[in-house]
Design a protein around this motif. Structure first.
Motif, PDB file in Angstrom:
ATOM      1  N   PRO A  30       0.837  -1.195   0.000  1.00 39.51           N
ATOM      2  CA  PRO A  30       0.000   0.000   0.000  1.00 39.51           C
ATOM      3  C   PRO A  30       0.879   1.256   0.000  1.00 39.51           C
ATOM      4  O   PRO A  30       1.820   1.354   0.773  1.00 39.51           O
ATOM      5  N   LYS A  33      -3.350   5.689  -0.773  1.00 39.00           N
ATOM      6  CA  LYS A  33      -4.611   4.993  -1.031  1.00 39.00           C
ATOM      7  C   LYS A  33      -4.531   4.074  -2.241  1.00 39.00           C
ATOM      8  O   LYS A  33      -5.545   3.618  -2.751  1.00 39.00           O
ATOM      9  N   LYS A  34      -3.312   3.815  -2.720  1.00 37.20           N
ATOM     10  CA  LYS A  34      -3.116   2.952  -3.889  1.00 37.20           C
ATOM     11  C   LYS A  34      -2.219   1.783  -3.515  1.00 37.20           C
ATOM     12  O   LYS A  34      -1.710   1.712  -2.409  1.00 37.20           O
ATOM     13  N   TRP A  60      -2.530   0.424  -8.486  1.00 31.44           N
ATOM     14  CA  TRP A  60      -3.943   0.095  -8.554  1.00 31.44           C
ATOM     15  C   TRP A  60      -4.626   0.854  -7.431  1.00 31.44           C
ATOM     16  O   TRP A  60      -4.126   0.902  -6.303  1.00 31.44           O
ATOM     17  N   SER A  61      -5.790   1.409  -7.702  1.00 32.34           N
ATOM     18  CA  SER A  61      -6.535   2.114  -6.671  1.00 32.34           C
ATOM     19  C   SER A  61      -7.440   1.168  -5.894  1.00 32.34           C
ATOM     20  O   SER A  61      -7.989   1.543  -4.869  1.00 32.34           O
ATOM     21  N   SER A  62      -7.554  -0.071  -6.374  1.00 33.34           N
ATOM     22  CA  SER A  62      -8.453  -1.035  -5.750  1.00 33.34           C
ATOM     23  C   SER A  62      -7.813  -2.427  -5.747  1.00 33.34           C
ATOM     24  O   SER A  62      -7.293  -2.877  -6.772  1.00 33.34           O
ATOM     25  N   LEU A  63      -7.879  -3.100  -4.606  1.00 33.04           N
ATOM     26  CA  LEU A  63      -7.404  -4.486  -4.550  1.00 33.04           C
ATOM     27  C   LEU A  63      -8.258  -5.390  -5.413  1.00 33.04           C
ATOM     28  O   LEU A  63      -7.762  -6.355  -5.995  1.00 33.04           O
ATOM     29  N   ASP A  64      -9.557  -5.081  -5.524  1.00 37.35           N
ATOM     30  CA  ASP A  64     -10.442  -5.874  -6.370  1.00 37.35           C
ATOM     31  C   ASP A  64      -9.944  -5.885  -7.811  1.00 37.35           C
ATOM     32  O   ASP A  64      -9.864  -6.937  -8.446  1.00 37.35           O
ATOM     33  N   ARG A  65      -9.608  -4.718  -8.336  1.00 38.76           N
ATOM     34  CA  ARG A  65      -9.117  -4.629  -9.721  1.00 38.76           C
ATOM     35  C   ARG A  65      -7.775  -5.319  -9.881  1.00 38.76           C
ATOM     36  O   ARG A  65      -7.519  -5.982 -10.883  1.00 38.76           O
ATOM     37  N   ARG A  68      -8.409  -9.048  -9.864  1.00 41.75           N
ATOM     38  CA  ARG A  68      -9.055  -9.418 -11.128  1.00 41.75           C
ATOM     39  C   ARG A  68      -8.018  -9.491 -12.245  1.00 41.75           C
ATOM     40  O   ARG A  68      -8.013 -10.425 -13.047  1.00 41.75           O
TER      41      ARG A  68
END
Length: 88
Positions: A30, A33-34, A60-65, A68
């Motif tokens: 981290p 926030k990225k 990446w701004s999101s762990l989900d992305r 994926r």
């Protein structure tokens, strides 16, 4: 400081390495926030920072992305060790 390694890997090399089961470990760090990514390859000592085509760290701004992206480019039979570091 973000760059904790002298070696880098770009996205196309990451995808190729995922397709060829050449990754032993993915470390997510981290940064604010990225999230940045460090890759350990079967044929190379140490970690490589994932960078863009312009040689800038890839975030990446999101762990989900991020997950994926990894799962869409991995083979079904591949086992990956993924860790998240609390600080960069």
């Amino acid at each position: 400081m973000l760059l904790l390694t002298d070696t880098t890997i770009n996205e196309s090399m990451l995808v190729e390495s995922l397709e060829n089961n050449a990754i032993t470990h993915i470390r997510i760090v981290p940064i604010g926030k990225k999230f940045s990514v460090y890759i350990s390859l079967t044929w190379k000592d140490g970690e490589s920072l994932l960078v863009t085509a312009k040689k800038q760290p890839r975030f990446w701004s999101s762990l989900d992305r991020l997950f994926r992206f990894i799962t869409e480019n991995s083979t079904n039979s591949q086992e990956l060790e993924i860790s998240i570091t609390s600080k960069g």
